[in-house]
Scaffold this motif. Sequence first.
Motif, PDB file in Angstrom:
ATOM      1  N   ASP A  47       0.838  -1.208   0.000  1.00 46.95           N
ATOM      2  CA  ASP A  47       0.000   0.000   0.000  1.00 46.95           C
ATOM      3  C   ASP A  47       0.868   1.252   0.000  1.00 46.95           C
ATOM      4  OD1 ASP A  47      -2.201  -1.613   0.036  1.00 46.95           O
ATOM      5  OD2 ASP A  47      -2.554  -1.424   2.206  1.00 46.95           O
ATOM      6  N   ALA A  48       1.948   1.238   0.794  1.00 43.54           N
ATOM      7  CA  ALA A  48       2.852   2.400   0.843  1.00 43.54           C
ATOM      8  C   ALA A  48       3.553   2.589  -0.502  1.00 43.54           C
ATOM      9  CB  ALA A  48       3.881   2.220   1.964  1.00 43.54           C
ATOM     10  N   LEU A  49       3.894   1.489  -1.152  1.00 46.51           N
ATOM     11  CA  LEU A  49       4.537   1.586  -2.472  1.00 46.51           C
ATOM     12  C   LEU A  49       3.579   2.245  -3.469  1.00 46.51           C
ATOM     13  CD1 LEU A  49       6.760   0.950  -4.542  1.00 46.51           C
ATOM     14  CD2 LEU A  49       5.893  -1.364  -4.700  1.00 46.51           C
ATOM     15  N   LEU A  50       2.314   1.807  -3.448  1.00 40.41           N
ATOM     16  CA  LEU A  50       1.332   2.414  -4.362  1.00 40.41           C
ATOM     17  C   LEU A  50       1.190   3.911  -4.079  1.00 40.41           C
ATOM     18  CD1 LEU A  50      -1.569  -0.229  -4.466  1.00 40.41           C
ATOM     19  CD2 LEU A  50       0.341   0.067  -6.065  1.00 40.41           C
ATOM     20  N   ALA A  51       1.134   4.256  -2.788  1.00 37.71           N
ATOM     21  CA  ALA A  51       0.969   5.671  -2.429  1.00 37.71           C
ATOM     22  C   ALA A  51       2.203   6.485  -2.831  1.00 37.71           C
ATOM     23  CB  ALA A  51       0.715   5.795  -0.922  1.00 37.71           C
ATOM     24  N   ALA A  52       3.385   5.917  -2.628  1.00 38.29           N
ATOM     25  CA  ALA A  52       4.623   6.646  -2.964  1.00 38.29           C
ATOM     26  C   ALA A  52       4.757   6.793  -4.484  1.00 38.29           C
ATOM     27  CB  ALA A  52       5.833   5.923  -2.380  1.00 38.29           C
ATOM     28  N   VAL A  53       4.364   5.752  -5.220  1.00 32.92           N
ATOM     29  CA  VAL A  53       4.405   5.827  -6.690  1.00 32.92           C
ATOM     30  C   VAL A  53       3.446   6.908  -7.174  1.00 32.92           C
ATOM     31  CG1 VAL A  53       3.666   4.590  -8.776  1.00 32.92           C
ATOM     32  CG2 VAL A  53       5.213   3.477  -7.162  1.00 32.92           C
ATOM     33  N   GLU A  54       2.266   6.941  -6.566  1.00 33.14           N
ATOM     34  CA  GLU A  54       1.290   7.959  -6.958  1.00 33.14           C
ATOM     35  C   GLU A  54       1.832   9.358  -6.659  1.00 33.14           C
ATOM     36  OE1 GLU A  54      -2.551   7.542  -5.126  1.00 33.14           O
ATOM     37  OE2 GLU A  54      -3.511   8.575  -6.811  1.00 33.14           O
ATOM     38  N   ALA A  55       2.434   9.508  -5.452  1.00 36.03           N
ATOM     39  CA  ALA A  55       2.998  10.814  -5.082  1.00 36.03           C
ATOM     40  C   ALA A  55       4.132  11.210  -6.024  1.00 36.03           C
ATOM     41  CB  ALA A  55       3.498  10.774  -3.635  1.00 36.03           C
ATOM     42  N   ALA A  56       4.781  10.205  -6.620  1.00 37.03           N
ATOM     43  CA  ALA A  56       5.888  10.480  -7.553  1.00 37.03           C
ATOM     44  C   ALA A  56       5.385  10.652  -8.989  1.00 37.03           C
ATOM     45  CB  ALA A  56       6.921   9.360  -7.479  1.00 37.03           C
ATOM     46  N   GLY A  57       4.076  10.687  -9.152  1.00 38.39           N
ATOM     47  CA  GLY A  57       3.526  10.955 -10.485  1.00 38.39           C
ATOM     48  C   GLY A  57       3.391   9.746 -11.378  1.00 38.39           C
ATOM     49  N   GLY A  58       3.431   8.554 -10.771  1.00 37.62           N
ATOM     50  CA  GLY A  58       3.190   7.340 -11.553  1.00 37.62           C
ATOM     51  C   GLY A  58       4.422   6.835 -12.274  1.00 37.62           C
ATOM     52  N   LEU A  59       4.244   5.663 -12.887  1.00 34.23           N
ATOM     53  CA  LEU A  59       5.367   5.000 -13.553  1.00 34.23           C
ATOM     54  C   LEU A  59       5.142   4.847 -15.057  1.00 34.23           C
ATOM     55  CD1 LEU A  59       6.102   2.099 -10.998  1.00 34.23           C
ATOM     56  CD2 LEU A  59       7.235   4.327 -11.189  1.00 34.23           C
ATOM     57  N   ALA A  60       4.085   5.492 -15.572  1.00 35.00           N
ATOM     58  CA  ALA A  60       3.699   5.248 -16.961  1.00 35.00           C
ATOM     59  C   ALA A  60       4.821   5.572 -17.946  1.00 35.00           C
ATOM     60  CB  ALA A  60       2.456   6.073 -17.288  1.00 35.00           C
ATOM     61  N   ASP A  61       5.684   6.522 -17.596  1.00 34.86           N
ATOM     62  CA  ASP A  61       6.699   6.968 -18.556  1.00 34.86           C
ATOM     63  C   ASP A  61       8.094   6.427 -18.259  1.00 34.86           C
ATOM     64  OD1 ASP A  61       6.879   8.354 -16.202  1.00 34.86           O
ATOM     65  OD2 ASP A  61       7.057  10.351 -17.088  1.00 34.86           O
ATOM     66  N   VAL A  62       8.213   5.436 -17.373  1.00 41.18           N
ATOM     67  CA  VAL A  62       9.571   4.940 -17.079  1.00 41.18           C
ATOM     68  C   VAL A  62       9.871   3.679 -17.892  1.00 41.18           C
ATOM     69  CG1 VAL A  62       9.438   5.893 -14.733  1.00 41.18           C
ATOM     70  CG2 VAL A  62       9.036   3.435 -15.091  1.00 41.18           C
ATOM     71  N   ALA A  63      11.169   3.468 -18.142  1.00 39.30           N
ATOM     72  CA  ALA A  63      11.586   2.293 -18.909  1.00 39.30           C
ATOM     73  C   ALA A  63      11.831   1.093 -18.012  1.00 39.30           C
ATOM     74  CB  ALA A  63      12.869   2.620 -19.678  1.00 39.30           C
ATOM     75  N   ALA A  64      12.208   1.356 -16.755  1.00 38.68           N
ATOM     76  CA  ALA A  64      12.531   0.251 -15.842  1.00 38.68           C
ATOM     77  C   ALA A  64      12.369   0.704 -14.400  1.00 38.68           C
ATOM     78  CB  ALA A  64      13.962  -0.233 -16.077  1.00 38.68           C
ATOM     79  N   VAL A  65      12.103  -0.264 -13.538  1.00 33.02           N
ATOM     80  CA  VAL A  65      11.923  -0.014 -12.101  1.00 33.02           C
ATOM     81  C   VAL A  65      12.745  -1.042 -11.336  1.00 33.02           C
ATOM     82  CG1 VAL A  65      10.253   0.163 -10.207  1.00 33.02           C
ATOM     83  CG2 VAL A  65       9.474   0.462 -12.561  1.00 33.02           C
ATOM     84  N   SER A  66      13.414  -0.606 -10.282  1.00 34.05           N
ATOM     85  CA  SER A  66      14.060  -1.552  -9.354  1.00 34.05           C
ATOM     86  C   SER A  66      13.632  -1.228  -7.937  1.00 34.05           C
ATOM     87  CB  SER A  66      15.587  -1.466  -9.422  1.00 34.05           C
ATOM     88  OG  SER A  66      16.080  -2.167 -10.534  1.00 34.05           O
ATOM     89  N   VAL A  67      13.502  -2.269  -7.140  1.00 31.22           N
ATOM     90  CA  VAL A  67      13.086  -2.097  -5.746  1.00 31.22           C
ATOM     91  C   VAL A  67      14.238  -2.492  -4.833  1.00 31.22           C
ATOM     92  CG1 VAL A  67      11.439  -2.765  -3.959  1.00 31.22           C
ATOM     93  CG2 VAL A  67      10.712  -2.707  -6.367  1.00 31.22           C
TER      94      VAL A  67
END
Length: 495
Positions: A47-67
């Motif tokens: 849930d915190a990851l979803l909220a932080a991603v939303e606060a960061a403006g989403g991931l629609a325009d990124v090529a890659a994600v690492s956790v």
Amino acid sequence: MPLVAGVDSSTQSCKVVIRDAETGALVRQGRAPHPDGTEVDPRAWWDALLAAVEAAGGLADVAAVSVAGQQHGMVCLDGSGEVVRPALLWNDTRSADAARDLITEAGGGETGRRFWADAVGLVPVASFTATKLRWLARHEPAQAARVAAVCLPHDWLTWRLAGAPGLAALRTDRGDASGTGYWSPSTGQYRPDLLERAFGRVVEVPTVLGPAERAGVLDPTVLAGAAGRPDAAPGSPPPGGDILLGPGTGDNAAAALGVGAGPGDVVVSIGTSGTVFAVADSPAADAGGAVAGFADATGRFLPLVCTLNAARVLDSAAALLGVDLDELSELALSAPPGADGLVMVPYLEGERTPDRPTATGSVHGLTLRTATPAHLARAAVEGMLCALADGLDALVAQGATVGRVILVGGGARSAAVRRIAPQVFGRPVVVPPPGEYVADGAARQAAWVALGGATPPTWALKDTEEYAAEPVPAIRQRYAEARDHTLDRVAATGE
Ligand SMILES: Nc1ncnc2c1ncn2[C@@H]1O[C@H](COP(=O)(O)OP(=O)(O)O)[C@@H](O)[C@H]1O
Ligand SMILES: O=C(CO)[C@@H](O)[C@H](O)COP(=O)(O)O
């Protein structure tokens, strides 16, 4: 300019940064808090990851994600991929007896410790996943019987981002695998025999990926709505094609990537944990147990010392004195070096290095002169730093060379920490601008996955400041006199 995202799912919060893959320039960021406690339902991290991603403006325009994530936490899944029980975190000390048992069963004393150090690069303490599995098997056999797979916080979040596509799709990396106690950094292989020894049977574990190998692709539906993709229909690809998932790593290995630590650099991170680590070309195997012989996120190794008591010592001291963190810093700097002999031994959560899981904190040297808020504030900062200085010594004893000492983590935002650290460490410290270096390291890994190549892209660490001061050896000498004089927790309450 391809963008990449890095996630830091740490003890206290989740942070997301979006950066330019080639230059590393920060484009946007977000964060969300985690619940308190040493036992946490992993769904709270999601849930915190979803909220932080939303606060960061989403991931629609990124090529890659690492956790990147807090290390060692035991995430147990049943055969259908459901979480069996809340995760026990790295700072949960209930598995201290299990750690002792695992050493005893390996021959006890020096023999047992040497066995584990040679086998997996670390000597069991309550923090490591293997000891938590032993605790689960002994204390909650019904829950243990349901476990089909065990993974770590970052493995689980990466898997969720991929759409939780079955237990066989679980992925991890060398850095985080090396903190389990059943994966060997020196051979690069799991030790199923040690997993069985700890848990009583072998369960599914994540496949260990190389530093820039893909863990899969982001399932666009899992972030729909929360991540700025309200249009995403089940199964629909993102506009620019698949968003790649990097292997991720443990938060300390990510911090090393985030600051670009190289030969001769020692990183001191003051977050919920205090860590002192270096990038090395060969694995460490310290039978003394102070240095954990982890792997890093570039294919090398990450000898590391970890304390349980770091930034939250400052939080507690501030609460005790009824001041905020900036006022605590001012108070600390208004007292003389050594606080006129007042010493705080900061074992507020027990301690891992040294291995004192049941210890409590203590204050020594109270006099009419030292019984002031300023002295107490100074003693809190110095005590926390002395424990890390002991860690630095342990790292050097294992062969680390110390060129630069780089100070990061939330605690490095304290002016008192930055100015007192060189007095305690006896050497200058380099402090990068306040930032999220774990999330940055994860983003740099994502950039490596997206761009390819033998090494991660070069991202410059700009605007670092150096803090130098005359060393004050008396601070550590007095701390050394005090550090073994602590009371244990009151058994009945655990407090
Ligand atoms: N100005 C400051 N002075 C001292 N401590 C600070 C300051 N700002 C943040 N912190 C502390 O940093 C800690 C969080 O650091 P962080 O590295 O984000 O931790 P983690 O990664 O373990 O979640 C908190 O305990 C917080 O109180
Ligand atoms: O246990 C360790 C390292 O071995 C800790 O460093 C955890 O990885 C938690 O990190 P933070 O939340 O303090 O960043």
